[in-house]
Design a protein around this motif. Structure first.
Motif, PDB file in Angstrom:
ATOM      1  N   ILE B 234      12.438  -6.162  46.630  1.00 40.73           N
ATOM      2  CA  ILE B 234      11.599  -6.955  47.099  1.00 40.73           C
ATOM      3  C   ILE B 234      10.688  -7.478  46.250  1.00 40.73           C
ATOM      4  CG2 ILE B 234       9.908  -6.871  49.206  1.00 40.73           C
ATOM      5  CD1 ILE B 234      13.005  -6.227  49.829  1.00 40.73           C
ATOM      6  N   THR B 235       9.948  -6.448  45.585  1.00 40.04           N
ATOM      7  CA  THR B 235       9.062  -6.744  44.488  1.00 40.04           C
ATOM      8  C   THR B 235       9.425  -5.995  43.394  1.00 40.04           C
ATOM      9  OG1 THR B 235       7.781  -4.843  45.067  1.00 40.04           O
ATOM     10  CG2 THR B 235       7.202  -7.225  46.059  1.00 40.04           C
ATOM     11  N   SER B 236       8.591  -5.785  42.397  1.00 41.75           N
ATOM     12  CA  SER B 236       9.293  -5.376  41.059  1.00 41.75           C
ATOM     13  C   SER B 236       9.327  -3.818  41.104  1.00 41.75           C
ATOM     14  CB  SER B 236       8.401  -5.753  39.910  1.00 41.75           C
ATOM     15  OG  SER B 236       6.980  -5.252  39.973  1.00 41.75           O
ATOM     16  N   ASP B 237       8.588  -3.309  42.329  1.00 45.90           N
ATOM     17  CA  ASP B 237       8.786  -2.030  42.332  1.00 45.90           C
ATOM     18  C   ASP B 237       9.201  -1.166  43.815  1.00 45.90           C
ATOM     19  OD1 ASP B 237       6.542  -2.654  43.418  1.00 45.90           O
ATOM     20  OD2 ASP B 237       5.030  -1.681  42.310  1.00 45.90           O
ATOM     21  N   ILE B 238       9.795  -2.147  44.371  1.00 43.69           N
ATOM     22  CA  ILE B 238      10.251  -1.586  45.897  1.00 43.69           C
ATOM     23  C   ILE B 238      11.423  -2.066  46.127  1.00 43.69           C
ATOM     24  CG2 ILE B 238       9.958  -1.799  48.553  1.00 43.69           C
ATOM     25  CD1 ILE B 238       6.778  -2.464  47.978  1.00 43.69           C
TER      26      ILE B 238
END
Lengths: 305, 985
Positions: B234-238
């Protein structure tokens, strides 16, 4: 799928039949026949995986001498083995029908082959005869099977082969086994009648309920080696090819000669015409206009004057 | 008269000077052959539009092709077909001028020059553990001076310099070969994050120093319930994924090395949820897509980590990856299926409600649904963002859409032809004149005058061009009706996408195409694929008004016991006439040599339970079948066990529902190959439709040899189990090749021969009474070809002419498989330079013309080789009589004559098969070679002895005849005059 046609030449059929009968008439045993593989293994190529062998022998008298020769060579490793033949009528279960016995020959390089195959068949019981008759009536299959490995029967699976029952009866019941071997493994058994068996198979009850069996062992052949030509041979070959086949003058130049001949002929006729014209003109005219009568000829003469 | 002779001679000279066309001249290329280039179903596409004069799109396909396409017209700039095992995993563009491809499970990295497709470098990245692979090219990252490419494959992460393919550093991440999910490189930092799933339950996050490959931090966490597969980032950490049951969504936060799982039940999002959800591979900003209850649900992840359903679409919706717009925003495209149209929507990543673009485009129903979509942006004249979209449809065709229109399309389904069958065209009827009326007389004359000039070699280059154009445009060869010579036919091809195409043999254009519903993915048939095509109905006698049709056989899954599907398709109209299934499994289709009253061919379909089913299911067909029941035999080969079995039909099978068209089978014979020494690698049978002109072969010494011609012959090749591997993996001593010729009715072995020190792969072709096969000889280190010819000895006594006259011969006696055949076989081997992909043989209408072997070479060309070179009667020094018979002196290798390349200068990339179809003209055969490309041509193995060449100038002949007649009259008048003069002299 198999195509069958409906007519057969009885002449040939009979001749084959007669031939078969005359060949095996000496067979005194009713349902036992011996078949031996000629011992040509002595000449087998060292290192060859399986020597060629396809020798149907039909006489009982020949073996002793061969056996001696093979024992001279000291093949002590030979051992006798037996494996059964089973048969089935149509879709019935398989039941023992006879047994093959053979010598197992072990080669120095580890290969094992069978030699001296003999076959003895059990007699048909009454129920089996009845079953066979039913097969003949229904034009159904008579099936046999042998183990695929002769050392540890049945091996991986049985080798099945079958034939239309109507193909077998001649005078008695004629059968022919061709067993394809690969070492101690049986690859396939080609089972059938020795003669032909064309499609509308005639319903025929055999006179004698006994089998005449012929067995043949067959091993794989060696493929012919690809020819490798040395330079020399190629050179010779090329040399041999060098002089092109000499064609006759006519064969070479016919296309020029024909028109030339035509022209020459044309010229000759022309020349002849030219030469003969002065003398020829009148008679030609006369013949042509013979009907015109002399009157015209006179006028011509007048004109010439 | 002399004048007439002179004229005749002149004409003779003119005629003899016209060179008879013996082989193809340069200007004849494309005259009777055609070649079509395809690339296959596109897997990945990368647009290259910035700062480029020629806008292009780089694609990689399922046929392992990497190609550069012209974005304006869809033409191929360049293309490379990688090997069949070299599957392309990823493509990208580096440095703006190199195309980088990662293939073979992440082990081969190649770079191609973007403008011309030349290979720049190749790196082999070997690793021990197989894993999935990933290619990542960060935009602005330099290690030292080099721009880098990150590659993950075989459990290792590599940094490779994009300029020369040098490996800068290598880091082994997992020893168990975990599957990498994502490489994240935050711009301007020195750390790259790698997210790897090991097994199905362990989530690993790595932090690696970009410059050195040093592992900075490794955090790992096990999720006990297990993951169901892929992660959506989803994002760079999820990242979001599903657990193994498919009912719980797991959001994984892995910021700063700390991993935490947050579970959400899918039913919280969708109240009607039941069964299992499937995560769709998407790369969308802040959201992901799930397939729930046959519809696609888009779920947004809010900043607080909450999940929110955004929208729900039908199942047949395709989504693009997100695309960065100039303002730093992201956009993505959605393609929905309408009725005969597709709806294209481009949305902004942060704003679901508004659309950047919405277009509706008419799309043929035969294209199916959109499978893949790729979006690209461009600056419009008004400086706003325009979007162009590349769509891959269900039938593997490729479209470029822009401004609501189809800019170009490519029929790339034709790159994956699985089977071909030829069908006749309709007969030209009186009422329906398909042919265009010839222009006017003047044009016709002009055309022939041009041709005349061409033949007399006085044509200017312009004229030659005009002649060429005329030839190509000649409507004669592309007419829609049957021609006298049988050159015009329809080639019905089945593609892997389950689509049927009818190609015209004249110019290769598509006459119709049909996406078979029975071969489309459905509830009952999850993974359908087409198997084969069979002639179902080929009317030519009393039912000429019926259209011919073909039977398409398919299967629902890869395993042989999966249910089968059948379709019958009219070859004139391209309509599906009938459809059956999914029903019983289909292992084999046997066309029987019987037809019913409407000339429908009877077919026997075998299933895994060895039950045979008769088609068509009519009582008439059943009657015919029952009559011939006792004469139907077939064989089956169990390649794994090494067992061959012969079968026959027994009686009706016992099923729960009585079926009079279903029959049990029984075993008639078996051949058991010893498993320790032999393994089946090839089985070849004769073509059932092959015509054989004569059974007898007269040798030079006036002897007759009878060919053993049986339709029931099987060629079987086995090798030692050790020799199954690739060439060079065994020593000659432990490798052998055994060939058999087997009668499939009785199981008789007619010929059995061992080639020591030889190895597969074996390619073979069986025709008439001979079989030719190709293999590798390990001892000679060369490829070899061998021929086996089988002759019938039992007919040898038919030589007596007296007997023939008196009818005492057995030529008309029926042939039966049950008589013991007395056959002799002749065999010979030759060296051959090429390795061969496929083997075929020419077939003509009556079988009179001599045969040529067609070899599909490793260079994807088709080579024609005269059968006379493979004649076991060749000797080193043939006698004069043998030479006259046409026996070539024996040589150890077969010649490769450059002129005999059927494909001349062209290549049929990825060649898989060659089909030959006899034309009506005896001398000619039609050849169709297929692979990624298609190639068709006409061949005349013994030259066209039965027809004039197509460029034969009829006008010249006409003029000559007229001239001759005039000359005769003139000379006649002259000679009359002369004669008269003579008389008057």
């Amino acid at each position: 799928m198999r195509t069958g046609y409906s007519s057969s030449l009885k002449f040939l059929f009979l001749s084959i039949l007669l031939g078969n009968i005359s060949l095996f008439i000496s067979n005194s045993f009713a349902f036992q026949s011996d078949e031996l593989l000629a011992d040509d293994e002595e000449f087998g190529i060292e290192g060859g995986r399986s020597p060629d062998a396809a020798f149907p022998t039909r006489t009982v008298s020949s073996p002793p001498s061969i056996r001696k020769r093979s024992s001279d060579l000291g093949s002590d490793l030979d051992s006798k083995i037996q494996f059964p033949l089973e048969h089935a009528f149509g879709d019935s279960d398989f039941a023992p029908a006879g047994s093959f016995s053979a010598r197992l020959k072990t080669w120095s390089h580890g290969g094992q082959t069978l030699t001296k195959l003999r076959f003895s068949r059990n007699g048909l019981s009454e129920t089996e005869k009845e079953n066979f008759k039913k097969l003949l009536e229904g034009d159904d299959f008579y099936r046999i099977r042998v183990p695929s490995n002769v050392l540890s029967p049945p091996g991986r699976e049985y080798i099945i082969s079958s034939v239309k029952a109507r193909c077998l009866p001649r005078d008695g019941l004629d059968e022919h086994f061709m067993i394809h071997m690969e070492g101690v493994n049986i690859l396939a058994v080609n089972y059938g009648s020795p003669g032909s068996c064309p499609y509308p198979r005639q319903f025929k009850i055999p006179a004698k309920w006994s089998f005449k069996s012929h067995t043949v062992l067959k091993n794989s052949e060696q493929a012919p080696r690809t020819p490798v030509f040395t330079e020399e041979v190629v050179g010779e070959n090329a040399e041999g090819e060098l002089p092109p086949p000499e064609r006759s003058f006519w064969a070479k130049y016919w296309m020029y000669l024909i028109p030339l001949g035509l022209i020459v002929m044309n010229a000759i006729t022309q020349a002849m015409n030219m030469a003969e014209e002065p003398g020829n003109g009148q008679p030609g005219a006369q013949t042509q206009q013979a009907v015109a009568g002399a009157q015209r000829g006179q006028t011509a003469a007048v004109r010439r004057r | 008269m002399n004048m007439a002779i002179r004229v005749f001679l002149l004409v003779l000279i003119i005629f003899s000077s016209i060179c008879p066309a013996l082989c193809i001249y340069e200007d004849q290329v494309g005259h009777m052959d055609w070649h079509q280039q395809y690339i296959g179903k596109v897997k990945h596409a990368v647009f290259h539009t910035q700062k480029a004069a020629r806008k292009r799109v780089i694609v990689s396909t399922e046929e392992n092709v990497v190609a550069s396409l012209d974005l304006r017209r869809g033409e191929i700039f360049w293309r490379h077909v990688l090997g069949p095992n070299d599957v392309i995993d990823a493509i990208d563009i580096a440095l703006g001028k190199y195309v980088i491809t990662l293939s073979s499970g992440g082990t081969i990295l190649r770079s191609w020059n973007l403008p011309d497709g030349q290979m720049m470098w190749e790196s082999i990245l070997s690793g021990a553990t197989p894993s999935n692979s990933l290619l990542s090219i960060p935009a602005n990252l330099k290690i030292g001076k080099d721009d880098v490419v990150f590659v993950y494959g075989s459990g290792c992460l590599y940094a490779v310099a994009s300029i020369d393919g040098e490996v800068i550093w290598k880091k082994e991440l997992t020893s168990e070969g975990g599957n990498i999910q994502q490489l994240i490189y935050p711009d301007g930092t020195d750390i790259i994050y790698a997210v790897v799933l090991v097994g199905l339950a362990q989530f690993d996050a790595y932090q690696i120093n970009v410059k050195t490959g040093e592992l900075l931090k490794h955090s790992s966490m096990v999720f006990p319930a297990g993951f169901s597969g892929d992660l959506s980032f989803i994002t760079s950490d999820i990242a979001v994924t599903l657990d193994t049951t498919g009912s719980v969504l797991v959001a994984v936060h892995f910021q700063g090395g700390a991993i935490s799982f947050h579970q959400t039940h899918v039913s919280e999002l969708d109240r009607d949820f039941s069964g299992a959800a499937v995560m769709l591979p998407t790369k969308l900003p802040g959201m992901f897509a799930l397939e729930i209850n046959k519809s696609i649900v888009f779920i947004k992840v809010t900043n607080e980590g909450k999940l929110e359903v955004v929208d729900t679409f039908g199942r047949s919706t395709a989504v693009t990856e997100s695309l960065y717009l100039s303002e730093g925003q992201q956009a993505f495209g959605l393609v929905q299926q309408g009725d005969g149209e597709i709806i294209l929507t481009v949305k902004r990543g942060d704003d679901w409600k508004s659309n950047l673009l919405q277009e509706t485009i008419q799309m043929d129903y035969q294209r199916g649904i959109a499978h893949k979509v790729f979006v690209n942006t461009y600056a419009r004249t008004d400086r706003s963002n325009g979007f162009r979209v590349l769509i891959v449809m269900e039938d593997h065709s490729l479209f470029l859409l822009q401004q609501g229109e189809i800019v170009w399309s490519r029929e790339d389904g034709l790159a994956s032809v699985t089977d071909v069958i030829a069908s006749e065209l309709p007969v030209e009827k009186d009422g329906v004149s398909v042919a265009k009326v010839e222009h006017n007389l003047f044009e016709w004359l002009k055309g022939h005058l041009l041709k005349l000039k061409g033949t007399l070699m006085i044509a200017t280059p312009d004229d030659i061009a005009a002649i060429q154009k005329m030839r190509l445009q000649s409507s004669e060869k592309s007419k829609m009706t049957r021609d006298h010579n049988g050159f015009r036919k329809l080639l019905i091809v089945l593609t892997r996408a389950g689509k049927l195409f009818a190609l015209h043999t004249g110019d290769g254009r598509i006459m119709w195409s049909l996406l078979l519903d029975s071969l489309r993915k459905s509830e009952t048939c999850q993974n359908p694929r087409g198997l084969s095509l069979h002639q179902w109905q080929d009317p030519h006698h009393h039912v000429l008004d019926e259209n011919p049709s073909v039977l398409v056989v398919g299967r629902c899954d890869h395993s042989t016991d999966s249910p089968g599907v059948l379709s019958i398709v009219d070859t004139y109209t391209g309509q599906e006439r009938n459809r059956m299934g999914p029903a019983h499994s289909i292992t084999r289709v046997i066309p029987l040599p019987f037809t019913d009253s409407v000339e429908q061919r009877l077919h026997l379909l075998l299933d895994v339970n060895l039950q045979a089913r008769l088609y068509p299911r009519t009582t008439e067909a059943l009657d015919i079948f029952l009559r011939e029941l006792g004469n139907i035999y077939w064989y089956s080969a169990d390649v794994d066990k090494g067992i061959l079995k012969g079968h026959a039909v027994q009686k009706n099978c016992i099923l729960e529902i009585a079926d009079s068209y279903c029959f049990n089978t029984r075993d008639l014979w078996s051949i058991v190959l010893p498993s320790e020494s032999e393994k089946i690698i090839a089985t070849v049978t004769r073509d059932l439709n092959e015509a054989v002109h004569t059974q007898a072969k007269v040798t030079s010494d006036q002897e007759v040899m009878y060919k053993y011609i049986s339709k029931n012959l099987l060629f079987l090749a086995t090798v030692s189990p050790k020799a199954v591997g690739p060439t060079g993996s065994v020593t000659p001593e432990e490798s052998w090749l055994v060939v058999y010729v087997i009668d499939t009715v009785t199981g008789r072995i007619l010929h059995h021969m061992t080639h020591h020190g030889s190895q597969g792969p074996v390619q073979a072709v069986f025709s008439e009474n001979w079989v030719v096969y190709h293999y590798f000889n390990l001892k000679a280190h060369r490829y070899e070809m061998s021929v086996i010819e089988i002759y019938d000895q039992s007919r040898l006594d038919n030589k007596d002419i007296l007997k023939l006259l008196l009818g005492k011969h057995n030529l008309t006696s029926p042939i039966t498989a049950y008589s013991r055949p007395e056959v002799i076989t002749k065999s010979q081997s030759y060296f051959f330079t090429h390795s061969v992909k496929t083997l075929a043989v020419t077939s003509t209408a009556k079988g009179i013309t001599s045969k040529q072997l067609l070899l599909g070479t490793i260079g994807d060309q088709v080579l024609a080789l005269d059968k006379r070179f493979l004649d076991p009667r060749r000797t080193i020094n043939p006698t004069q009589a043998e030479k006259e018979e046409g026996i070539i002196p024996l040589t150890d290798s077969l010649p490769i004559i450059p002129q005999s390349y059927v494909t001349h200068a062209l290549k049929v990339e990825g060649l898989r098969g060659i089909t030959t179809v006899p034309a009506k003209l005896e001398s000619t055969t039609l050849v169709f070679a297929y692979g990624v490309d298609l190639f068709f041509t006409r061949l005349a193995p013994s030259r066209t002895y039965d027809s004039l060449t197509e460029d034969f100038s009829y006008a010249l002949l006409l003029i000559t005849i007229v001239g001759l007649v005039i000359a005769i009259f003139v000379t006649w008048v002259w000679s009359e005059k002369k004669e008269l003069q003579e008389k008057w002299r």
